[in-house]
Motif scaffolding. Structure first.
Motif, short mmCIF file in Angstrom:
data_model
loop_
_atom_site.label_atom_id
_atom_site.label_comp_id
_atom_site.label_asym_id
_atom_site.label_seq_id
_atom_site.Cartn_x
_atom_site.Cartn_y
_atom_site.Cartn_z
N SER A 1 2.07 7.34 36.72
CA SER A 1 1.60 6.55 35.58
C SER A 1 0.36 5.77 35.97
CB SER A 1 2.69 5.60 35.07
OG SER A 1 2.99 4.63 36.04
N VAL B 1 -0.51 5.11 30.64
CA VAL B 1 -0.55 6.56 30.53
C VAL B 1 0.46 7.15 31.51
CG1 VAL B 1 -2.01 8.61 30.74
CG2 VAL B 1 -2.98 6.47 29.88
N SER C 1 -0.49 12.63 23.23
CA SER C 1 0.33 13.44 24.13
C SER C 1 -0.28 14.83 24.17
CB SER C 1 1.78 13.50 23.64
OG SER C 1 2.57 14.25 24.54
N THR D 1 -2.73 6.68 20.32
CA THR D 1 -1.48 7.18 20.89
C THR D 1 -1.63 8.69 20.99
OG1 THR D 1 -0.23 5.37 19.91
CG2 THR D 1 1.02 7.31 20.58
N VAL E 1 0.45 14.66 29.58
CA VAL E 1 -0.26 13.39 29.69
C VAL E 1 -0.05 12.68 28.36
CG1 VAL E 1 -2.49 12.28 30.10
CG2 VAL E 1 -1.98 14.48 31.19
N SER E 2 0.53 11.48 28.39
CA SER E 2 0.82 10.77 27.14
C SER E 2 0.68 9.28 27.34
CB SER E 2 2.23 11.11 26.65
OG SER E 2 3.19 10.71 27.60
N GLY E 3 0.45 8.58 26.25
CA GLY E 3 0.37 7.13 26.35
C GLY E 3 -0.16 6.48 25.10
#
Length: 179
Positions: free
Chosen positions: A35, A50, A130, A128, A61-63
């Motif tokens: 992260s 992230v 992903s 936001t 990869v998300s956040g």
């Protein structure tokens, strides 16, 4: 076996079939995770978190990132150095590019390992996202993102200018750490 006896066994048979169907649809095994906690560079307010999750041969990869220009697109890249010590984020160096590839759209063949999809901020300045990407890894190999920098840029990535995409100044910086 009588008809009545066979009928009572149907729920067990259907249960076994349903279990096999669910097992066949299971997502890839989750691998190592990392992260990054984005902190604003001097004079900026951009922050976020992230997550990087290894999923077989891809990384999710998300956040969520806040403090962006509302309704705007921002370049977003993994950088070569996990160093956010300078106030402007320049200590993170250039784009992470261990294979000497060209800069371009994340997910296209033959582009930098550091190329990520651009961020699209909503009316409140929040993005936001992903994406599942090939060409990077978590915890192993030359494309390992752990220990690298993560940068949010002030402007959109033009996907043409080499080697950076002409994304402008650095709004936020983070070091990607293994979890």
């Amino acid at each position: 076996m009588t008809y009545a006896h066979a009928f009572h066994r149907l729920p067990a048979v259907f249960g076994a079939v349903a279990l096999l169907a669910v097992a066949g649809c299971a997502s890839p095994t989750l691998g190592p995770t990392a992260s990054a906690d984005l902190m604003p560079t001097t004079g900026n307010t951009t922050t976020g978190n992230v997550q990087f999750v290894q999923l077989g041969g891809m990384v999710r990869v998300s956040g969520t990132i806040k403090g962006l220009k509302p309704n705007a697109e921002h370049g977003f890249h993994i950088h070569e150095k996990g160093d956010c010590s300078s106030g402007d984020g320049m200590s993170a160096g250039g784009h992470f590019n261990p294979t000497g590839a060209k800069h371009g759209h994340a997910g296209d063949p033959g582009v930098h390992a550091g190329d990520l999809p651009s961020l699209h901020a909503d009316a409140t300045g929040t993005a936001t996202f992903s994406a599942e990407l090939r060409g990077i890894s978590v915890g192993a190999g030359v494309t390992d993102v752990v220990g690298r920098g993560l940068i949010v840029h002030a402007m959109p990535d033009d996907y043409v200018t080499q080697p950076t995409g002409n994304s402008g100044g650095r709004l936020a910086c983070a070091v990607i750490v293994r979890r």
